[in-house]
Write a protein that holds these residues in place. Structure first.
Motif, mmCIF file in Angstrom:
data_model
loop_
_atom_site.group_PDB
_atom_site.id
_atom_site.type_symbol
_atom_site.label_atom_id
_atom_site.label_comp_id
_atom_site.label_asym_id
_atom_site.label_seq_id
_atom_site.Cartn_x
_atom_site.Cartn_y
_atom_site.Cartn_z
ATOM 1 N N VAL A 1 6.124 12.836 -2.803
ATOM 2 C CA VAL A 1 5.067 12.308 -1.137
ATOM 3 C C VAL A 1 4.621 11.177 -2.422
ATOM 4 O O VAL A 1 3.512 10.416 -1.126
ATOM 5 C CB VAL A 1 4.610 13.371 -1.506
ATOM 6 N N MET A 2 4.672 11.063 -3.570
ATOM 7 C CA MET A 2 3.978 9.409 -3.699
ATOM 8 C C MET A 2 4.437 8.979 -4.184
ATOM 9 O O MET A 2 4.667 7.526 -4.044
ATOM 10 C CB MET A 2 3.774 10.591 -5.570
ATOM 11 N N SER B 1 0.952 -1.362 0.660
ATOM 12 C CA SER B 1 0.506 -0.166 -0.278
ATOM 13 C C SER B 1 0.693 0.956 -0.015
ATOM 14 O O SER B 1 1.721 1.492 0.726
ATOM 15 C CB SER B 1 -1.109 0.316 1.266
ATOM 16 N N ALA B 2 0.051 2.099 -1.065
ATOM 17 C CA ALA B 2 1.025 3.220 -0.674
ATOM 18 C C ALA B 2 0.451 4.642 0.648
ATOM 19 O O ALA B 2 -0.380 4.034 0.760
ATOM 20 C CB ALA B 2 0.355 4.464 -2.230
ATOM 21 N N GLN C 1 10.165 5.012 -1.269
ATOM 22 C CA GLN C 1 10.022 3.324 -1.846
ATOM 23 C C GLN C 1 11.712 3.133 -2.227
ATOM 24 O O GLN C 1 12.150 1.792 -2.706
ATOM 25 C CB GLN C 1 9.699 2.766 -3.179
ATOM 26 N N ASP C 2 12.778 3.596 -2.500
ATOM 27 C CA ASP C 2 13.595 3.373 -3.064
ATOM 28 C C ASP C 2 14.799 3.296 -1.570
ATOM 29 O O ASP C 2 15.731 3.478 -2.183
ATOM 30 C CB ASP C 2 14.167 4.544 -4.410
ATOM 31 N N THR C 3 14.509 3.673 -0.306
ATOM 32 C CA THR C 3 15.021 3.933 0.125
ATOM 33 C C THR C 3 15.336 2.308 1.675
ATOM 34 O O THR C 3 14.441 1.567 0.950
ATOM 35 C CB THR C 3 14.767 4.469 1.903
ATOM 36 N N ALA C 4 15.918 2.125 2.025
ATOM 37 C CA ALA C 4 17.100 0.343 2.421
ATOM 38 C C ALA C 4 17.583 0.649 3.599
ATOM 39 O O ALA C 4 18.720 1.994 3.914
ATOM 40 C CB ALA C 4 17.661 -0.732 1.589
ATOM 41 N N LYS C 5 17.052 0.429 4.721
ATOM 42 C CA LYS C 5 17.313 0.374 5.836
ATOM 43 C C LYS C 5 17.689 -0.753 6.940
ATOM 44 O O LYS C 5 16.722 -2.096 6.276
ATOM 45 C CB LYS C 5 15.577 0.899 6.590
ATOM 46 N N SER C 6 18.236 -0.704 7.540
ATOM 47 C CA SER C 6 18.346 -2.273 8.489
ATOM 48 C C SER C 6 17.547 -2.337 9.105
ATOM 49 O O SER C 6 17.811 -3.598 10.169
ATOM 50 C CB SER C 6 20.160 -1.582 8.946
ATOM 51 N N TYR C 7 16.525 -2.068 9.445
ATOM 52 C CA TYR C 7 15.815 -2.446 10.382
ATOM 53 C C TYR C 7 14.066 -3.200 9.307
ATOM 54 O O TYR C 7 13.191 -2.841 10.121
ATOM 55 C CB TYR C 7 14.725 -1.517 11.307
ATOM 56 N N ILE C 8 14.003 -2.923 8.597
ATOM 57 C CA ILE C 8 12.818 -3.452 7.694
ATOM 58 C C ILE C 8 13.502 -3.885 6.414
ATOM 59 O O ILE C 8 13.961 -4.360 5.185
ATOM 60 C CB ILE C 8 12.588 -1.953 7.068
#
Length: 435
Positions: free
Chosen positions: A383-384, A355-356, A411-418
């Motif tokens: 924001v989209m 979901s967005a 959507q283009d971010t990478a995290k060590s907790y996701i």
């Protein structure tokens, strides 16, 4: 006498076969192979039902932005655990081997030998042969040539090499896919200027996890060992994969669908529904485990059980990360599952949903299988590109473990907790119906 008996059997067989092949001019429907519902590997069945989506207790912090809404969710299958490093490695290795065979080896023995010439010249990799003959090792038989010299181009070159080791250049590992955007097709169905190609969404995704996220997410934290080992060391195989973007998680789900489809095609079996990320409503419904009005997947209202043991992997107290058994992530089967048999629906890693994110989504989505999806383009404003994240993680306080807590990330971010897990929708009658 024996001859007569044999002739009688032939006659009966002929009559029965003729009955089966002729419809006598009646509409009886097309013939199809019988289909039995199957439980996908590593998944549990989540029966459909209705629930109150949203906060279940007083909003003391005034942080809740969604209204409580009764919604209904259709039955589906959901991964019992978060997607592991081991499972994601299979995806990475498949992409790596595809590129190696197609762009570097160019050896016909790695392709399926067609019974007749293909009109479009396409060739398909024989994955059964690849499994029996791994391409990333030397010659296994006497007289057999090694592939390793042909694969040199896939390694880091020149000054990018460390200690002159052969390491695959992970920037090459990209997955191409195409899917139909059914929602957009529905919205534009009366536009006569549109054609089918206008509703095909295509993407090319670099699929290797961002291992540097262990350093990017925290200022002045000595997480270098996690960067070097978390995705590569065997001891972390059954830990949740992290450092993956929403686009990478979506690409994995599509690859998983195609991987299963290939097996079904080879055995003339019908495809199952596509794998995907869960919608926000599906995640919350599954997290509740069939319980009504509860705060956490295990019920609640407390984060500890009667023996004083913490029920999830999060940041308890003032920051005693290790008090729950793990200072960072833990094995995906840690702690007790909820009543649907799902592990770590709260804590360990937060999870991407399909979901967005929109603050007012509950006011305009339907009450039957609600979701707000949007395929953001490269040119769209940030924001989209917000996607809903659920469940809370090892570095979050207890508030984020609640079933109803919403959060988002780009959507283009990478995290060590996701991380993430997949669902596949059930097609047919209720899975529990054995009739």
């Amino acid at each position: 006498m024996k001859t007569r008996y044999f002739l009688l059997l032939l006659l009966v067989g002929g009559i029965l076969s003729s009955c089966n092949t002729s419809d006598r001019g009646e509409v009886l429907g097309v013939r199809a192979r019988s289909f039995k519902a199957e439980l996908p590997a590593g998944m549990v069945y989540v029966p459909g039902g209705t629930f109150l989506m949203g906060q279940t207790d007083q909003d003391v912090t005034f942080a809740q932005i969604a209204q409580t809404k009764q919604v209904t969710v259709s039955p589906f299958f959901m991964d019992q655990t978060e997607t592991t490093n081991s499972q994601y490695h299979q995806f990475v290795n498949w992409v790596r081997d595809s590129i190696a065979i197609s762009n570097y080896l160019n050896d016909d023995k790695y392709y399926v030998k067609p019974k007749e010439a293909s009109s479009n010249g396409r060739k398909f990799i024989n994955w059964e042969y690849v499994k029996r003959n791994p391409i990333w090792r030397g010659a296994s038989k006497k007289g057999q040539s090694s592939n390793l010299s042909k694969l040199d181009g896939m390694y880091y070159q020149g000054d990018d090499r460390v200690f002159d080791r052969n390491e695959v250049d992970v920037r090459m590992l990209k997955y191409n896919y195409a899917t139909l955007d059914l929602r957009e097709a529905s919205n534009q169905r009366f536009d006569k200027t549109k054609k089918r190609a206008d509703f095909i969404f295509r993407d090319t995704v670099a699929i290797y996890p961002d291992t540097l996220s262990w350093l990017n997410d925290f200022s002045y934290a000595a997480n270098e060992p996690m960067v070097e080992s978390y995705f590569s060391h065997p001891s972390y195989l059954n830990y949740p994969v992290v450092g993956v973007t929403w686009r990478q998680a979506k690409a994995y789900a599509i690859w998983r669908s195609r991987y299963n489809d290939a097996y079904k095609d080879a055995h003339s079996m019908p495809h199952r529904a596509m794998y995907s990320l869960p919608t926000e409503a599906e995640f919350e419904y599954a997290s509740r485990g069939g319980r009504l009005g509860t705060d956490y997947p295990w019920g609640g209202p407390y984060i500890k059980n009667a023996k004083g043991c913490l029920m999830a992997n999060f940041k308890p107290g003032r920051g005693d990360y290790a008090a729950d058994g793990g200072p960072q992530t833990v094995n995906v089967r840690s702690y007790f599952p909820n009543d649907y048999g799902l592990y770590n629906m709260a804590g360990n890693v937060s999870e991407w949903t399909m979901s967005a994110f929109d603050e007012a989504a509950t006011t305009f989505v339907h009450d039957m299988n609600p979701t707000f999806n949007y395929n953001a383009k490269e040119t769209d404003p940030q924001v989209m590109k917000r996607k809903v994240v659920r469940g809370g993680s090892w570095k979050d306080i207890g508030y984020f473990l609640q079933n109803s807590t919403r959060s988002y990330e780009y959507q283009d971010t990478a995290k060590s907790y996701i991380g993430f897990r997949c669902v596949t929708h059930f097609v047919g009658r209720d899975f529990r119906d054995k009739r």
